[in-house]
Structure formats: C-alpha cells, structure tokens
Scaffold this motif. Structure first.
Motif, PDB file in Angstrom:
ATOM      1  N   HIS A 155       0.853  -1.188   0.000  1.00 43.50           N
ATOM      2  CA  HIS A 155       0.000   0.000   0.000  1.00 43.50           C
ATOM      3  C   HIS A 155       0.894   1.244   0.000  1.00 43.50           C
ATOM      4  O   HIS A 155       1.888   1.248   0.700  1.00 43.50           O
ATOM      5  N   PRO A 156       0.711   2.220  -0.794  1.00 46.47           N
ATOM      6  CA  PRO A 156      -0.418   2.589  -1.642  1.00 46.47           C
ATOM      7  C   PRO A 156      -0.165   2.340  -3.130  1.00 46.47           C
ATOM      8  O   PRO A 156      -0.745   3.013  -3.978  1.00 46.47           O
ATOM      9  N   TRP A 157       0.686   1.391  -3.460  1.00 43.44           N
ATOM     10  CA  TRP A 157       1.087   1.158  -4.849  1.00 43.44           C
ATOM     11  C   TRP A 157       0.043   0.353  -5.613  1.00 43.44           C
ATOM     12  O   TRP A 157      -0.689  -0.440  -5.050  1.00 43.44           O
ATOM     13  N   HIS A 158       0.050   0.536  -6.930  1.00 41.96           N
ATOM     14  CA  HIS A 158      -0.809  -0.250  -7.806  1.00 41.96           C
ATOM     15  C   HIS A 158      -0.101  -0.474  -9.140  1.00 41.96           C
ATOM     16  O   HIS A 158       0.880   0.206  -9.457  1.00 41.96           O
ATOM     17  N   ILE A 159      -0.576  -1.469  -9.887  1.00 42.66           N
ATOM     18  CA  ILE A 159      -0.098  -1.703 -11.255  1.00 42.66           C
ATOM     19  C   ILE A 159      -1.311  -1.680 -12.175  1.00 42.66           C
ATOM     20  O   ILE A 159      -2.448  -1.886 -11.742  1.00 42.66           O
ATOM     21  N   TYR A 160      -1.056  -1.457 -13.429  1.00 48.15           N
ATOM     22  CA  TYR A 160      -2.125  -1.264 -14.389  1.00 48.15           C
ATOM     23  C   TYR A 160      -2.531  -2.557 -15.079  1.00 48.15           C
ATOM     24  O   TYR A 160      -1.753  -3.493 -15.223  1.00 48.15           O
ATOM     25  N   SER A 161      -3.772  -2.577 -15.526  1.00 45.90           N
ATOM     26  CA  SER A 161      -4.336  -3.691 -16.276  1.00 45.90           C
ATOM     27  C   SER A 161      -3.574  -3.868 -17.590  1.00 45.90           C
ATOM     28  O   SER A 161      -2.888  -2.955 -18.055  1.00 45.90           O
ATOM     29  N   LEU A 188      -7.137  10.588 -18.864  1.00 46.65           N
ATOM     30  CA  LEU A 188      -8.018   9.521 -19.310  1.00 46.65           C
ATOM     31  C   LEU A 188      -8.335   8.573 -18.155  1.00 46.65           C
ATOM     32  O   LEU A 188      -7.696   8.615 -17.104  1.00 46.65           O
ATOM     33  N   ASP A 189      -9.337   7.728 -18.374  1.00 49.22           N
ATOM     34  CA  ASP A 189      -9.695   6.721 -17.379  1.00 49.22           C
ATOM     35  C   ASP A 189      -8.657   5.606 -17.420  1.00 49.22           C
ATOM     36  O   ASP A 189      -8.258   5.166 -18.503  1.00 49.22           O
ATOM     37  N   THR A 190      -8.235   5.162 -16.237  1.00 42.42           N
ATOM     38  CA  THR A 190      -7.268   4.074 -16.145  1.00 42.42           C
ATOM     39  C   THR A 190      -7.894   2.902 -15.406  1.00 42.42           C
ATOM     40  O   THR A 190      -8.893   3.046 -14.711  1.00 42.42           O
ATOM     41  N   ARG A 191      -7.305   1.723 -15.566  1.00 39.57           N
ATOM     42  CA  ARG A 191      -7.720   0.505 -14.871  1.00 39.57           C
ATOM     43  C   ARG A 191      -6.484  -0.069 -14.194  1.00 39.57           C
ATOM     44  O   ARG A 191      -5.474  -0.323 -14.855  1.00 39.57           O
ATOM     45  N   TYR A 192      -6.588  -0.273 -12.868  1.00 37.84           N
ATOM     46  CA  TYR A 192      -5.429  -0.773 -12.139  1.00 37.84           C
ATOM     47  C   TYR A 192      -5.842  -1.686 -10.992  1.00 37.84           C
ATOM     48  O   TYR A 192      -7.021  -1.799 -10.650  1.00 37.84           O
ATOM     49  N   TYR A 193      -4.836  -2.331 -10.407  1.00 41.70           N
ATOM     50  CA  TYR A 193      -5.036  -3.264  -9.292  1.00 41.70           C
ATOM     51  C   TYR A 193      -4.198  -2.833  -8.103  1.00 41.70           C
ATOM     52  O   TYR A 193      -3.063  -2.385  -8.260  1.00 41.70           O
ATOM     53  N   GLU A 194      -4.776  -3.015  -6.926  1.00 43.40           N
ATOM     54  CA  GLU A 194      -4.075  -2.793  -5.661  1.00 43.40           C
ATOM     55  C   GLU A 194      -4.084  -4.105  -4.890  1.00 43.40           C
ATOM     56  O   GLU A 194      -4.936  -4.966  -5.128  1.00 43.40           O
TER      57      GLU A 194
END
Length: 159
Positions: free
Chosen positions: A50-56, A99-105
């Motif tokens: 936390h608080p990192w994420h990666i993208y779809s 733009l809209d992004t898609r990611y995972y945490e």
C-alpha cells in the motif's frame, strides 16, 4: 494532444524516479497448476505494498504503461486464449494521463492457460517476461520487467 500527454508522462517519470528509491513495492510469484494431463495454468501473482498499484493489460493508448505478459516461443506448448486477470480492476480518471485508467491494488493474479502439443510429455519449461509500471497517487516508478521460468509437471504444484 497525445504528444503533449506523452511528454508530460515522460517528464513525470524521470523527475519522480529520483525520489522513488524506497525499494520494490511490487513482488512477483510465478507458479503452475495442472488442469488435466495436457493442460496447465501459468499463474503470475503480483503483490503490491500500500499505496502502490499496477495497471491492467487493457489500457488506452496515451496512458500509463499497461502490464504486458510475453511468453518465450516454445514448440512444446500452445497458449490457449488470452492471459486473464482474476480481479475486477479499479477504474479511475487520472489527471496526469487525462483519461480513465484501470489498475489493481493489493494482490492480482494473471492466469494463462497452456496446452502441451500432441506427443509432448511433461515436464516442460515455460519462460517469459512481465513488463509493468508501479504507481501511487503521488509518483510512478520507471517501468520494470521480470523474467519468469516455471515447469509444467503433473507430479507437483509450483509456488
């Protein structure tokens, strides 16, 4: 307009990279699971602090670097379908990319089904790479690549 976004993105990455020397916020594990005698799942698991994420894998052009999974060509196997993402991504508009992004945490599993070609017997080694970019709400790290190597074998589960 896309050129301006790309330049802004590169400048943001280069300026933030200097301050992003706090270790590796994303850990990867690679494993396999036998589905039947000729079919396996190659499971690529990303665990993010936390608080990192990666993208779809599925992102619009001009945005952040999507997670990209590439398998080294192997005549013993056939990839079945596309690599699946086992979670529903968080969708959010990001001002920096406009733009809209898609990611995972947290944790996400990427799963690729592979089938042994006729006449091939396990064990078979499967190799490839995962390219990904980790971001928080404040910064993004330079895109990174992880090499993986797993063995398809009916007699044991790798993890």
């Amino acid at each position: 307009m896309k050129n301006i976004r790309y330049i802004m993105f590169v400048l943001m990455l280069s300026s933030l990279w200097i301050g992003a020397q706090n270790g590796e916020p994303v850990e990867w594990e690679f494993s396999t699971k036998a589905v039947d005698k000729d079919t396996y799942e190659v499971i690529m698991t990303a665990s993010m602090e936390h608080p990192w994420h990666i993208y779809s894998q599925y992102m619009e052009d001009g945005g952040p670097v999507p997670t990209t999974i590439t398998f080294t060509e192997n005549p013993a196997i056939q990839l079945v379908g596309e690599t699946k993402e086992d979670c529903i991504p968080i969708e959010k508009y990001e001002d920096v990319f406009m733009l809209d992004t898609r990611y995972y945490e947290g944790v996400v599993h990427f799963v690729q089904t592979v089938k042994l070609r006729t006449g091939t017997k396990a064990p078979v080694t499967v190799e490839g790479t995962v390219l990904f970019m980790a971001c928080s709400d404040e910064q993004c790290l330079t895109p990174q690549e992880r090499h993986f190597k797993v063995t398809l074998d009916q007699n044991h589960k790798q993890g």
